[in-house]
Design a protein around this motif. Structure first.
Motif, PDB file in Angstrom:
ATOM      1  N   SER A 347       0.967  -1.070  -0.024  1.00  0.00           N
ATOM      2  CA  SER A 347      -0.014   0.052  -0.123  1.00  0.00           C
ATOM      3  C   SER A 347       0.856   1.288   0.066  1.00  0.00           C
ATOM      4  O   SER A 347       2.161   1.062   0.002  1.00  0.00           O
ATOM      5  N   SER A 353      -0.095  -6.472   1.354  1.00  0.00           N
ATOM      6  CA  SER A 353      -1.293  -6.961   1.372  1.00  0.00           C
ATOM      7  C   SER A 353      -1.387  -8.618   1.944  1.00  0.00           C
ATOM      8  O   SER A 353      -0.839  -9.335   1.568  1.00  0.00           O
ATOM      9  N   ARG A 435      -6.518  -4.087  -4.705  1.00  0.00           N
ATOM     10  CA  ARG A 435      -6.854  -3.237  -3.602  1.00  0.00           C
ATOM     11  C   ARG A 435      -5.769  -2.191  -3.365  1.00  0.00           C
ATOM     12  O   ARG A 435      -6.294  -1.070  -3.066  1.00  0.00           O
ATOM     13  N   ASN A 436      -4.363  -2.308  -3.830  1.00  0.00           N
ATOM     14  CA  ASN A 436      -3.164  -1.415  -3.376  1.00  0.00           C
ATOM     15  C   ASN A 436      -2.973  -0.813  -4.756  1.00  0.00           C
ATOM     16  O   ASN A 436      -2.625   0.702  -4.475  1.00  0.00           O
TER      17      ASN A 436
END
Length: 516
Positions: A347, A353, A435-436
């Motif tokens: 991130s 993650s 997601r990152n």
């Protein structure tokens, strides 16, 4: 306490010595002795795996290794080393014999022992210099196990170099017409990377020295209050990454792999692709992320970019290959890129993650299982026909229905079909990436398109359609040389097929090991 980890590492080495001492003419004894040693090592590894799954006894907990990196974030997950073994070697230089097992290494240790059993069983038709061949296979297993279980950096380097020796001789001594070229190219690439890693290990010991003594113990370094500045971390990260990038391999350090994989015998190729290729990804996860968190954060976009390039470029290269082993070699590089992408799914705050790590480790295991099955099936086909060219095949499913079915299952696993093992690993890894960083997530996910294309092409050209009117396949068929999988070959592939289906529907036990 019984040195279980040392036994697992050195049992194959002792087994290889025993094999070399057996009479040359006792071919069956040589084969079954090597296979028996590999089986015993697998049973010991499974015992450690079952012990690790139990509540961790405090008496053998030796420290925690942060899995989540970055100065700005607390450690939200940790890896506990168990069953540590320690012997003083050269303490003034920080060199000690230290072993330990955690959730990641226990999975890779068990995978390595399983694939050794499978690949030695698949080597029963090898006749040339049989004792030496099997001894090198067992030595390769020993080196790989040491890489996954060492907790002292110099010891890790010793095992890292050890595994290269049998790999070189197996490719160069039992490979195809260009085996010497492939073996030398393999050694040159890996030697440069290994030399830079050794320099990094020496420098790391210097920076963490206490009382004039070097420190190379992993748990001591990770629990030290010393913090390396960002510039030092950057250079040390690059030194370690040089070795790991070659072994993974990342583009542009990949060109040795198609040559080595295509020239090596099928069981050797399966061992290199299924087990040894994981050493680079393991190194990134175990050392680069934990020892150099600031540098990992800064260089994650670069590593991820190289991984995405490798994913897409090698997938496209696989599409145009006519040699089945080279097709699978480029496919392997592409899928290893997904693993690297999951490892470096950091991130903006530098946090790794958990989904990316879970998926990457799960995919290490899945890729090892699937690519081993694919290379062995191609080896069985080549042994029957004398060719690996897709243009020579066609219509084989009528003559070889069992082999065609097994090939189809392995290909569907490789392209990530839901319900088979590779789907869960790739999904978790790419979910963590997305997601990152949505851009890397989308680009990494594009691998499914060419993967489906080249795997379906492999099955269609080899097993479907109409075979050419002439060529080696037709000649082998006329001589009665196209039997289907026999019981021995099927039993070799059976554990891999079972795991393809089991992990596909129940991957939770494997992610449990990563998170505990």
């Amino acid at each position: 306490m019984f040195p279980m980890l040392s036994t697992i590492i050195f049992l194959p080495l002792l087994g290889g010595i025993v094999v070399l001492l057996l009479p040359r003419e006792r071919v069956n004894v040589i084969r079954w002795t090597a296979l028996g040693v590999a089986w015993l090592d697998l049973l010991l590894a499974l015992g450690v795996m079952l012990a690790y799954a139990q509540p961790h006894p405090t008496a053998i907990t030796v420290g925690t290794v942060p899995l989540v990196v970055g100065e700005a974030s607390p450690t939200v997950a940790s890896v506990t080393f168990l069953l540590q073994e320690h012997l003083s070697w050269l303490p003034a230089l920080g060199i000690n014999y230290s072993l330990g097992v955690d959730g990641v290494s226990v999975l890779l240790m068990t995978l390595t022992t399983l694939l050794t059993v499978v690949c030695i069983a698949a080597s029963f038709r090898v006749e040339q210099k049989l004792r030496t061949y099997l001894a090198f296979m067992l030595l390769l297993e020993s080196g790989l196990l040491g890489v996954f279980l060492a907790t002292n950096l110099f010891l890790f380097y010793v095992f890292w170099e050890l595994m290269l020796i049998p790999a070189y001789f197996l490719v160069g001594g039992w490979g195809g017409p260009r085996r010497v070229y492939a073996a030398i190219k393999f050694v040159l690439y890996t030697a440069v990377g290994s030399f830079l890693m050794l320099a990094g290990i020496i420098a790391l010991g210097y920076y963490y020295r206490t009382g004039g003594h070097y420190t190379l113990d992993l748990t001591t370094i990770l629990n030290s209050s010393t913090h390396l500045n960002s510039t030092v971390q950057l250079w040390l990260f690059l030194a370690f990454a040089a070795a790991f990038a070659v072994k993974t391999p990342l583009v542009p350090f990949h060109s040795w792999l198609p040559d080595a994989y295509s020239e090596a015998p099928a069981p050797v190729t399966a061992m290199l692709a299924g087990a040894m290729a994981k050493a680079g990804a393991y190194g990134f996860l175990r050392y680069c992320l934990t020892l150099f968190p600031d540098a990992a954060h800064r260089l994650a976009p670069l590593i991820s970019t190289l991984a995405v390039i490798g994913i897409l470029y090698c997938a496209l290269m696989a599409l145009v290959q006519s040699d089945m082993k080279r097709l699978l070699a480029y496919s392997s590089i592409s899928h290893l890129g997904v693993i690297t992408l999951g490892i470096f799914a950091l991130s903006a705050q530098g946090m790794a993650s958990q989904q990316g790590i879970d998926g990457a480790v799960l995919q290490m295991v899945n890729h090892g299982i699937t690519i081993t099955a694919l290379f062995l099936i191609v080896g069985f086909l080549e042994a029957r026909t004398g060719t690996r060219r897709l243009e020579d095949y066609g219509g084989m499913a009528r003559r070889l229905p069992i082999m065609a079915s097994v090939l189809m299952i392995a290909c569907l696993s490789s392209l990530g079909l839901p319900g088979l093992n590779s789907f869960a690993g790739e999904f978790l890894a790419l979910l963590g990436v997305f997601r990152n960083n949505a851009v890397f997530g989308v680009l990494g996910t594009l691998v499914v398109v060419p993967a489906a294309w080249y795997m379906i092409r492999l099955v269609q050209n080899a097993m479907m359609g109409v075979r050419p009117a002439g060529g080696p396949v037709v000649a082998a068929e006329r001589k009665g040389g196209l039997p289907d999988l026999d019981i021995g070959e099927f039993l070799v592939l059976l554990p891999l097929l079972v795991l393809i289906f089991y992990i596909g529907v129940h991957p939770l036990p494997l992610t449990f090991f990563v998170e505990h």
